[in-house]
Write a protein that holds these residues in place. Structure first.
Motif, PDB file in Angstrom:
ATOM      1  N   ALA A 119      20.925   8.340   4.717  1.00  0.00           N
ATOM      2  CA  ALA A 119      19.642   7.619   4.686  1.00  0.00           C
ATOM      3  C   ALA A 119      19.863   6.134   4.908  1.00  0.00           C
ATOM      4  N   ILE A 120      20.911   5.585   4.310  1.00  0.00           N
ATOM      5  CA  ILE A 120      21.221   4.169   4.504  1.00  0.00           C
ATOM      6  C   ILE A 120      21.469   3.896   5.980  1.00  0.00           C
ATOM      7  N   GLN A 121      22.246   4.764   6.608  1.00  0.00           N
ATOM      8  CA  GLN A 121      22.589   4.578   8.021  1.00  0.00           C
ATOM      9  C   GLN A 121      21.393   4.783   8.949  1.00  0.00           C
ATOM     10  N   SER A 122      20.565   5.787   8.669  1.00  0.00           N
ATOM     11  CA  SER A 122      19.500   6.120   9.624  1.00  0.00           C
ATOM     12  C   SER A 122      18.157   5.464   9.339  1.00  0.00           C
ATOM     13  N   LEU A 123      17.886   5.058   8.106  1.00  0.00           N
ATOM     14  CA  LEU A 123      16.548   4.565   7.776  1.00  0.00           C
ATOM     15  C   LEU A 123      16.476   3.067   7.499  1.00  0.00           C
ATOM     16  N   ASN A 124      17.617   2.388   7.430  1.00  0.00           N
ATOM     17  CA  ASN A 124      17.597   0.932   7.287  1.00  0.00           C
ATOM     18  C   ASN A 124      16.955   0.341   8.545  1.00  0.00           C
ATOM     19  N   ASP A 125      16.119  -0.665   8.368  1.00  0.00           N
ATOM     20  CA  ASP A 125      15.423  -1.315   9.488  1.00  0.00           C
ATOM     21  C   ASP A 125      14.504  -0.365  10.257  1.00  0.00           C
ATOM     22  N   THR A 126      13.812   0.504   9.526  1.00  0.00           N
ATOM     23  CA  THR A 126      12.798   1.350  10.149  1.00  0.00           C
ATOM     24  C   THR A 126      11.423   0.904   9.662  1.00  0.00           C
ATOM     25  N   ASP A 127      10.384   1.255  10.401  1.00  0.00           N
ATOM     26  CA  ASP A 127       9.025   0.841  10.100  1.00  0.00           C
ATOM     27  C   ASP A 127       8.358   1.821   9.145  1.00  0.00           C
ATOM     28  N   LEU A 128       7.756   1.291   8.098  1.00  0.00           N
ATOM     29  CA  LEU A 128       6.946   2.086   7.187  1.00  0.00           C
ATOM     30  C   LEU A 128       5.672   1.292   6.915  1.00  0.00           C
ATOM     31  N   LYS A 129       4.550   1.801   7.424  1.00  0.00           N
ATOM     32  CA  LYS A 129       3.242   1.139   7.285  1.00  0.00           C
ATOM     33  C   LYS A 129       3.271  -0.305   7.784  1.00  0.00           C
ATOM     34  N   GLY A 180      11.433   0.103  -4.055  1.00  0.00           N
ATOM     35  CA  GLY A 180      11.479   1.383  -4.734  1.00  0.00           C
ATOM     36  C   GLY A 180      12.872   1.963  -4.794  1.00  0.00           C
ATOM     37  N   VAL A 181      12.979   3.098  -5.475  1.00  0.00           N
ATOM     38  CA  VAL A 181      14.233   3.820  -5.620  1.00  0.00           C
ATOM     39  C   VAL A 181      14.000   5.253  -5.180  1.00  0.00           C
ATOM     40  N   VAL A 182      14.953   5.780  -4.403  1.00  0.00           N
ATOM     41  CA  VAL A 182      14.873   7.155  -3.936  1.00  0.00           C
ATOM     42  C   VAL A 182      16.198   7.830  -4.238  1.00  0.00           C
ATOM     43  N   GLU A 183      16.133   9.038  -4.817  1.00  0.00           N
ATOM     44  CA  GLU A 183      17.340   9.808  -5.087  1.00  0.00           C
ATOM     45  C   GLU A 183      17.385  11.018  -4.169  1.00  0.00           C
ATOM     46  N   ASP A 238       0.806  -1.218   0.000  1.00  0.00           N
ATOM     47  CA  ASP A 238       0.000   0.000   0.000  1.00  0.00           C
ATOM     48  C   ASP A 238       0.839   1.267   0.000  1.00  0.00           C
ATOM     49  N   VAL A 239       2.164   1.163   0.087  1.00  0.00           N
ATOM     50  CA  VAL A 239       3.021   2.350   0.134  1.00  0.00           C
ATOM     51  C   VAL A 239       3.029   3.023  -1.236  1.00  0.00           C
ATOM     52  N   SER A 240       2.702   4.321  -1.250  1.00  0.00           N
ATOM     53  CA  SER A 240       2.730   5.109  -2.489  1.00  0.00           C
ATOM     54  C   SER A 240       4.094   5.795  -2.620  1.00  0.00           C
ATOM     55  N   TRP A 241       4.351   6.377  -3.774  1.00  0.00           N
ATOM     56  CA  TRP A 241       5.610   7.107  -3.957  1.00  0.00           C
ATOM     57  C   TRP A 241       5.696   8.258  -2.960  1.00  0.00           C
ATOM     58  N   GLN A 242       4.549   8.884  -2.647  1.00  0.00           N
ATOM     59  CA  GLN A 242       4.559  10.000  -1.695  1.00  0.00           C
ATOM     60  C   GLN A 242       4.878   9.507  -0.284  1.00  0.00           C
TER      61      GLN A 242
END
Length: 195
Positions: free
Chosen positions: A80-90, A67-70, A33-37
């Motif tokens: 982002a790799i260091q801080s957002l890896n293994d974080t919860d999204l939905k 997905g891919v994020v630039e 259900d995750v959108s690009w936004q």
């Protein structure tokens, strides 16, 4: 997982084609259900300037769960790799890693290079073992020489794996025949392994 993009994308057709300086990350294990936004907003929470975000989809529009994020700079991508890896999204623990893939204008690739005998398999159920993965990949008719489910330091599955075949032709055949097949209740995707 999020990873740095180490290959440049073709300048034609693909939005945000500025990955030659390692500004892109790959995000896996996304909830369908995750959108690009949603993805863009979550990745912004790491403090970086997100210049592009895309949830990869099937031809029918269904999410592939990745997905891919630039980002504006390579340093922001690394942060982002260091801080957002293994974080919860939905409700799902995402992984963030370097994006090492060169993507054509038509989206997610499905063609192995002439000398590449390995494939990357994503969207694996967390109960899939290396043996389950190997057995499933053999069903495509190729000689599987190695199969690994990638894991966290604590042994938990990352929901993806790498499989090596005896020949590049067998790897290509696996991409063609096993992409979008069911393994333990999950539709997996299979692409060339470029890491």
């Amino acid at each position: 997982f999020v990873r740095e993009d180490r290959e440049s994308r073709p300048a034609t057709g693909f939005p945000g084609a500025a990955s030659a300086n390692n500004c892109a990350v790959y995000v896996g294990n996304l909830h369908f259900d995750v959108s690009w936004q949603d993805l863009k907003d979550h990745m912004r929470s790491g403090g970086g300037n997100v210049t592009f975000a895309e949830v990869l989809t099937e031809a029918d529009g269904r999410s592939k769960g990745c997905g891919v994020v630039e980002f504006g700079t390579a340093a922001e991508a690394q942060a982002a790799i260091q801080s957002l890896n293994d974080t919860d999204l939905k409700g799902r623990m995402i992984f963030v890693r370097e994006d090492r893939e060169s993507r054509p204008a038509t989206g997610f690739p499905g063609a192995a290079s002439a000398n590449n005998c390995a494939v990357y398999v994503g969207n694996l159920h967390f109960d899939v073992s290396w043996q389950d993965l190997k057995d499933h990949m053999r069903s495509g008719g190729g000689n599987v020489t190695f199969a690994e489910v990638l894991t966290e330091a604590d042994g938990r599955s990352k929901g993806c794996g790498v499989v090596e075949f005896g020949t590049a032709a067998e790897a290509q055949a696996a991409i063609q025949s096993l992409n979008d097949t069911d393994l333990k209740g999950r539709m997996i995707f299979v692409r060339e392994d470029r890491e």
